[in-house]
Design a protein around this motif. Structure first.
Motif, PDB file in Angstrom:
ATOM      1  N   GLU A 195     -10.351  14.222  -9.673  1.00 52.21           N
ATOM      2  CA  GLU A 195     -11.720  14.932  -9.628  1.00 52.21           C
ATOM      3  C   GLU A 195     -11.123  16.072  -9.654  1.00 52.21           C
ATOM      4  N   SER A 196     -10.228  16.336 -10.230  1.00 58.11           N
ATOM      5  CA  SER A 196      -9.660  18.029 -10.138  1.00 58.11           C
ATOM      6  C   SER A 196     -10.410  18.688 -10.722  1.00 58.11           C
ATOM      7  N   GLN A 197     -10.749  20.105 -10.379  1.00 58.17           N
ATOM      8  CA  GLN A 197     -11.486  20.904 -11.309  1.00 58.17           C
ATOM      9  C   GLN A 197     -10.232  22.000 -11.856  1.00 58.17           C
ATOM     10  N   ARG A 198      -9.184  21.585 -11.690  1.00 61.87           N
ATOM     11  CA  ARG A 198      -8.182  22.362 -12.306  1.00 61.87           C
ATOM     12  C   ARG A 198      -7.863  21.605 -13.530  1.00 61.87           C
ATOM     13  N   ALA A 199      -7.131  22.573 -14.515  1.00 59.74           N
ATOM     14  CA  ALA A 199      -6.686  21.838 -15.833  1.00 59.74           C
ATOM     15  C   ALA A 199      -5.352  21.297 -15.809  1.00 59.74           C
ATOM     16  N   ALA A 200      -5.321  20.045 -16.361  1.00 55.60           N
ATOM     17  CA  ALA A 200      -4.358  19.105 -16.438  1.00 55.60           C
ATOM     18  C   ALA A 200      -4.016  18.532 -17.641  1.00 55.60           C
ATOM     19  N   GLU A 201      -2.873  18.146 -18.255  1.00 56.97           N
ATOM     20  CA  GLU A 201      -2.737  17.303 -19.458  1.00 56.97           C
ATOM     21  C   GLU A 201      -3.023  16.095 -19.097  1.00 56.97           C
ATOM     22  N   THR A 202      -4.008  15.135 -19.084  1.00 57.79           N
ATOM     23  CA  THR A 202      -4.001  13.890 -18.798  1.00 57.79           C
ATOM     24  C   THR A 202      -3.400  13.099 -19.829  1.00 57.79           C
ATOM     25  N   PHE A 203      -2.605  12.024 -19.314  1.00 58.52           N
ATOM     26  CA  PHE A 203      -1.728  11.441 -20.427  1.00 58.52           C
ATOM     27  C   PHE A 203      -1.536   9.613 -19.961  1.00 58.52           C
ATOM     28  N   ARG A 204      -2.304   9.324 -18.785  1.00 53.95           N
ATOM     29  CA  ARG A 204      -2.281   8.031 -18.480  1.00 53.95           C
ATOM     30  C   ARG A 204      -3.492   7.899 -17.585  1.00 53.95           C
ATOM     31  N   ARG A 205      -4.038   6.780 -17.642  1.00 53.72           N
ATOM     32  CA  ARG A 205      -5.193   6.103 -16.914  1.00 53.72           C
ATOM     33  C   ARG A 205      -4.996   4.799 -16.217  1.00 53.72           C
ATOM     34  N   GLU A 206      -5.198   4.831 -14.932  1.00 51.50           N
ATOM     35  CA  GLU A 206      -4.811   3.428 -14.298  1.00 51.50           C
ATOM     36  C   GLU A 206      -6.251   3.004 -13.517  1.00 51.50           C
ATOM     37  N   ARG A 207      -6.134   1.717 -13.484  1.00 55.46           N
ATOM     38  CA  ARG A 207      -7.207   1.286 -12.547  1.00 55.46           C
ATOM     39  C   ARG A 207      -6.862   1.580 -10.943  1.00 55.46           C
ATOM     40  N   LEU A 208      -8.112   1.750 -10.180  1.00 58.80           N
ATOM     41  CA  LEU A 208      -7.595   1.850  -8.775  1.00 58.80           C
ATOM     42  C   LEU A 208      -8.004   0.484  -8.170  1.00 58.80           C
ATOM     43  N   LEU A 209      -7.366  -0.011  -7.129  1.00 59.98           N
ATOM     44  CA  LEU A 209      -7.741  -1.556  -6.929  1.00 59.98           C
ATOM     45  C   LEU A 209      -7.519  -1.516  -5.415  1.00 59.98           C
ATOM     46  N   TRP A 210      -8.396  -2.279  -4.950  1.00 62.79           N
ATOM     47  CA  TRP A 210      -8.062  -2.559  -3.336  1.00 62.79           C
ATOM     48  C   TRP A 210      -7.200  -3.710  -3.250  1.00 62.79           C
ATOM     49  N   VAL A 211      -6.187  -3.833  -2.395  1.00 63.74           N
ATOM     50  CA  VAL A 211      -5.121  -4.353  -2.227  1.00 63.74           C
ATOM     51  C   VAL A 211      -4.938  -5.082  -0.691  1.00 63.74           C
ATOM     52  N   THR A 212      -4.583  -6.132  -0.437  1.00 64.67           N
ATOM     53  CA  THR A 212      -4.269  -6.596   0.852  1.00 64.67           C
ATOM     54  C   THR A 212      -3.013  -7.778   0.846  1.00 64.67           C
ATOM     55  N   SER A 213      -2.510  -8.325   1.927  1.00 63.13           N
ATOM     56  CA  SER A 213      -1.585  -9.131   1.831  1.00 63.13           C
ATOM     57  C   SER A 213      -1.943 -10.572   1.343  1.00 63.13           C
ATOM     58  N   ASN A 214      -0.999 -11.051   0.368  1.00 63.33           N
ATOM     59  CA  ASN A 214      -1.569 -12.495   0.040  1.00 63.33           C
ATOM     60  C   ASN A 214      -1.134 -13.488   0.948  1.00 63.33           C
ATOM     61  N   ARG A 215      -0.821 -13.349   2.063  1.00 62.55           N
ATOM     62  CA  ARG A 215      -0.321 -14.072   3.300  1.00 62.55           C
ATOM     63  C   ARG A 215      -1.120 -13.954   4.473  1.00 62.55           C
ATOM     64  N   HIS A 216      -2.069 -12.938   4.633  1.00 65.64           N
ATOM     65  CA  HIS A 216      -3.062 -12.794   5.698  1.00 65.64           C
ATOM     66  C   HIS A 216      -4.434 -12.526   5.305  1.00 65.64           C
ATOM     67  N   PRO A 217      -5.217 -12.792   6.240  1.00 70.37           N
ATOM     68  CA  PRO A 217      -6.838 -12.772   5.967  1.00 70.37           C
ATOM     69  C   PRO A 217      -7.322 -11.461   6.387  1.00 70.37           C
ATOM     70  N   THR A 218      -6.507 -10.350   6.427  1.00 72.21           N
ATOM     71  CA  THR A 218      -6.848  -9.169   6.878  1.00 72.21           C
ATOM     72  C   THR A 218      -8.180  -8.791   6.184  1.00 72.21           C
ATOM     73  N   HIS A 219      -8.325  -9.082   5.040  1.00 72.89           N
ATOM     74  CA  HIS A 219      -9.694  -8.386   4.194  1.00 72.89           C
ATOM     75  C   HIS A 219     -10.759  -8.949   4.874  1.00 72.89           C
ATOM     76  N   THR A 220     -10.872 -10.010   5.536  1.00 71.67           N
ATOM     77  CA  THR A 220     -12.200 -10.713   5.903  1.00 71.67           C
ATOM     78  C   THR A 220     -12.528 -10.539   7.574  1.00 71.67           C
ATOM     79  N   GLU A 221     -11.761  -9.360   8.045  1.00 69.63           N
ATOM     80  CA  GLU A 221     -12.215  -8.995   9.356  1.00 69.63           C
ATOM     81  C   GLU A 221     -13.405  -8.096   9.242  1.00 69.63           C
ATOM     82  N   GLU A 222     -14.216  -8.236  10.425  1.00 75.02           N
ATOM     83  CA  GLU A 222     -15.437  -7.820  10.401  1.00 75.02           C
ATOM     84  C   GLU A 222     -15.328  -6.189  10.407  1.00 75.02           C
ATOM     85  N   ILE A 223     -14.445  -5.822  10.973  1.00 76.30           N
ATOM     86  CA  ILE A 223     -14.381  -4.404  10.877  1.00 76.30           C
ATOM     87  C   ILE A 223     -12.827  -4.071  10.209  1.00 76.30           C
TER      88      ILE A 223
END
Length: 293
Positions: free
Chosen positions: A152-180
């Protein structure tokens, strides 16, 4: 004989397309705004088609401009590769590169290996800091080039790559299911952190910021140990991580743009050579355009 397209005009054209502004593009290509305007006038005369149309204060590509952009990126990339392949000059000296910590471990090995093979006499000095601080180092003439997150930069840069931003969690823990939701994110200046919190606020999902660090390793450790959920670029995924989707109750995130910033105060042959290696190593925008044809 048909006149060829001017590579310098194409590079300026790409800069305008990526920044959406003649003024910002002028900073990227280190030219005056009037020179940029004249280049685009000559380019449009050469192809006999308008390539930009005004959209408020921004400059938007026309349909013909969008078609030209794909060709322009491929022409410039091939131009740079050709120059590098036939460069006989034995460069030596020191070039200073800035890279955010979360890109260093995945991008630097390839960049350093290719650059060292091509220019064994050059010392590459690397500074790892967040994008905001790298902008400051560029302004202070402390580094020659910087790879930055340009979401979201307002400065000038030469964009050469685009990637998805992803939510990540551990595949061995249910951390993402916590209420908070416990979060591990970057520092307050981090664009990814702001985006993650804004999306959770819109959904009304309760959360607590458990860990805050600009060190990618520390954030990844918190995720892999099952202590927190985080946001990473697609290339930052590590074994043991699981991607969370709207089916898990986590909102889609915008893509992340990665760009190159050059030191306008002190351009050098070494810096330009390094920039070519960075773009040719990491560019995925031109590849996507070719695949879409």
């Amino acid at each position: 004989m048909t006149a060829l397209l001017d590579a310098d005009q194409l590079r300026t054209f790409i800069a305008i397309a990526e920044t959406g502004s003649f003024t910002k593009a002028a900073e990227v290509v280190n030219k005056t705004q009037s020179a940029v305007s004249m280049q685009m006038k000559r380019l449009e005369e050469r192809i006999d088609r308008p390539v930009f149309v005004r959209d408020g204060r921004a400059s938007k590509l026309t349909e013909d401009g969008q078609r030209l952009l794909d060709y322009a990126r491929r022409i410039i990339k091939l131009n740079l590769e050709t120059i590098a392949a036939f460069g006989d000059e034995e460069l030596s000296g020191r070039v200073r590169l800035g890279v955010p910590d979360d890109y260093a471990d995945r991008y630097l090995p390839e960049i350093m290996a290719r650059f060292s093979r091509a220019y064994p006499g050059v010392e590459l000095s690397v500074t790892c800091e967040p994008s905001v601080e790298l902008w400051e180092r560029i302004d202070g003439n402390e580094i020659d080039l910087a790879i930055v997150t340009n979401c979201e930069s307002q400065r000038a840069a030469e964009t050469f790559r685009r990637e998805r931003l992803l939510w990540v969690t551990s595949n061995r823990h249910p951390t993402h299911t916590e209420e908070i939701i416990p979060l591990a994110l970057g520092r307050p200046t981090c664009a990814w952190r702001r985006t993650a919190i804004e999306r959770l606020d819109v959904m009304g999902r309760p959360y607590r910021l458990l860990y805050s660090s600009s060190n990618a390793g520390a954030v990844a450790a918190a995720v892999l140990s099952g202590l927190a959920v985080s946001v990473l670029a697609e290339s930052g995924l590590r074994p043991g991580m699981r991607v969370l989707t709207p089916a898990d109750g986590y909102p889609d995130l915008p893509s992340c743009q990665i760009g190159l910033v050059r030191n306008a105060h002190e351009s050098s042959t070494l810096a330009n050579a390094l920039a070519e290696h960075i773009i040719s190593s990491l560019d995925n925008l031109s590849e996507a355009a070719i695949a879409a044809e």
